[in-house]
Design a protein around this motif. Structure first.
Motif, PDB file in Angstrom:
ATOM      1  N   GLU A   1      -2.143 -10.560  -7.549  1.00  0.00           N
ATOM      2  CA  GLU A   1      -0.835  -8.819  -7.367  1.00  0.00           C
ATOM      3  C   GLU A   1       0.204  -8.572  -8.200  1.00  0.00           C
ATOM      4  OE1 GLU A   1      -1.544 -11.740  -5.497  1.00  0.00           O
ATOM      5  OE2 GLU A   1      -2.533 -11.206  -2.805  1.00  0.00           O
TER       6      GLU A   1
ATOM      7  N   VAL B   1       0.218  -5.894 -10.212  1.00  0.00           N
ATOM      8  CA  VAL B   1       1.334  -4.740  -9.887  1.00  0.00           C
ATOM      9  C   VAL B   1       2.052  -4.146 -11.506  1.00  0.00           C
ATOM     10  CG1 VAL B   1       3.149  -4.123  -8.225  1.00  0.00           C
ATOM     11  CG2 VAL B   1       1.375  -4.742  -7.942  1.00  0.00           C
TER      12      VAL B   1
ATOM     13  N   VAL C   1      -3.638   2.561  -8.735  1.00  0.00           N
ATOM     14  CA  VAL C   1      -2.812   2.685  -7.322  1.00  0.00           C
ATOM     15  C   VAL C   1      -3.887   2.800  -6.487  1.00  0.00           C
ATOM     16  CG1 VAL C   1      -1.910   5.000  -6.369  1.00  0.00           C
ATOM     17  CG2 VAL C   1      -2.125   4.803  -8.872  1.00  0.00           C
ATOM     18  N   ILE C   2      -4.971   2.983  -6.390  1.00  0.00           N
ATOM     19  CA  ILE C   2      -5.685   2.872  -5.067  1.00  0.00           C
ATOM     20  C   ILE C   2      -5.922   1.186  -4.450  1.00  0.00           C
ATOM     21  CG2 ILE C   2      -7.975   2.671  -3.755  1.00  0.00           C
ATOM     22  CD1 ILE C   2      -8.924   5.272  -5.422  1.00  0.00           C
TER      23      ILE C   2
ATOM     24  N   PHE D   1      -3.312  -1.130  -6.226  1.00  0.00           N
ATOM     25  CA  PHE D   1      -2.301  -1.140  -5.466  1.00  0.00           C
ATOM     26  C   PHE D   1      -1.918  -0.944  -3.995  1.00  0.00           C
ATOM     27  CE2 PHE D   1       2.273   0.143  -5.011  1.00  0.00           C
ATOM     28  CZ  PHE D   1       2.541  -0.635  -4.963  1.00  0.00           C
ATOM     29  N   PHE D   2      -2.592  -0.038  -3.547  1.00  0.00           N
ATOM     30  CA  PHE D   2      -2.251   0.456  -2.070  1.00  0.00           C
ATOM     31  C   PHE D   2      -2.799  -0.752  -1.056  1.00  0.00           C
ATOM     32  CE2 PHE D   2      -3.829   1.985   1.654  1.00  0.00           C
ATOM     33  CZ  PHE D   2      -3.313   3.044   2.075  1.00  0.00           C
ATOM     34  N   LEU D   3      -4.720  -1.310  -1.521  1.00  0.00           N
ATOM     35  CA  LEU D   3      -5.242  -2.233  -0.958  1.00  0.00           C
ATOM     36  C   LEU D   3      -4.031  -3.911  -1.290  1.00  0.00           C
ATOM     37  CD1 LEU D   3      -8.509  -1.802  -1.656  1.00  0.00           C
ATOM     38  CD2 LEU D   3      -8.061  -1.421   0.079  1.00  0.00           C
TER      39      LEU D   3
ATOM     40  N   VAL E   1      -0.684  -3.777  -1.005  1.00  0.00           N
ATOM     41  CA  VAL E   1      -0.103  -3.655   0.048  1.00  0.00           C
ATOM     42  C   VAL E   1       0.081  -3.711   0.722  1.00  0.00           C
ATOM     43  CG1 VAL E   1       1.629  -1.552   0.544  1.00  0.00           C
ATOM     44  CG2 VAL E   1       1.727  -2.575  -1.994  1.00  0.00           C
ATOM     45  N   MET E   2      -1.773  -2.628   1.448  1.00  0.00           N
ATOM     46  CA  MET E   2      -2.201  -3.450   2.548  1.00  0.00           C
ATOM     47  C   MET E   2      -2.287  -4.682   3.309  1.00  0.00           C
ATOM     48  SD  MET E   2      -4.054   0.229   3.902  1.00  0.00           S
ATOM     49  CE  MET E   2      -4.569  -1.212   5.373  1.00  0.00           C
ATOM     50  N   LYS E   3      -2.630  -5.227   2.268  1.00  0.00           N
ATOM     51  CA  LYS E   3      -2.742  -6.475   2.433  1.00  0.00           C
ATOM     52  C   LYS E   3      -1.724  -7.354   2.855  1.00  0.00           C
ATOM     53  CE  LYS E   3      -5.012 -11.128   0.409  1.00  0.00           C
ATOM     54  NZ  LYS E   3      -4.250 -11.405   0.365  1.00  0.00           N
ATOM     55  N   LYS E   4      -1.178  -7.439   2.482  1.00  0.00           N
ATOM     56  CA  LYS E   4       0.600  -8.013   2.754  1.00  0.00           C
ATOM     57  C   LYS E   4       1.346  -8.110   3.961  1.00  0.00           C
ATOM     58  CE  LYS E   4       1.035 -10.402  -1.541  1.00  0.00           C
ATOM     59  NZ  LYS E   4       1.500 -11.856  -1.808  1.00  0.00           N
TER      60      LYS E   4
END
Length: 75
Positions: A16, A20, A54-55, A57-59, A61-64
């Motif tokens: 991750e 990033v 970006v998608i 990255f969003f996944l 962040v959602m997992k975290k």
């Protein structure tokens, strides 16, 4: 290589963080390499890669966030 060295130096190696940091570096290189007055043809193809990044990255962040809230997510 610089990203891996920094992650190893701080003992924070994970995919991750690596993704990033590479995405941030890619965005900086794209912004600095493109001309300001003319929009080149390759820019539209790079925008597709940026949107995919970006998608992802969003996944991440959602997992975290879900890990912090102790909610399981199936990917």
């Amino acid at each position: 290589m610089a990203m891996l060295t920094l992650l190893a130096l701080f003992n924070s190696t994970s995919y991750e963080y690596f993704f990033v940091l590479c995405l941030i570096g890619f965005l900086i290189i794209v912004e600095l390499s493109g001309p300001f007055t003319v929009r080149p043809a390759w820019r539209s193809r790079v925008n597709i890669v940026i949107m995919i990044g970006v998608i992802i990255f969003f996944l991440i962040v959602m997992k975290k966030v879900l890990d912090v809230l102790n909610i399981s997510m199936v990917i």
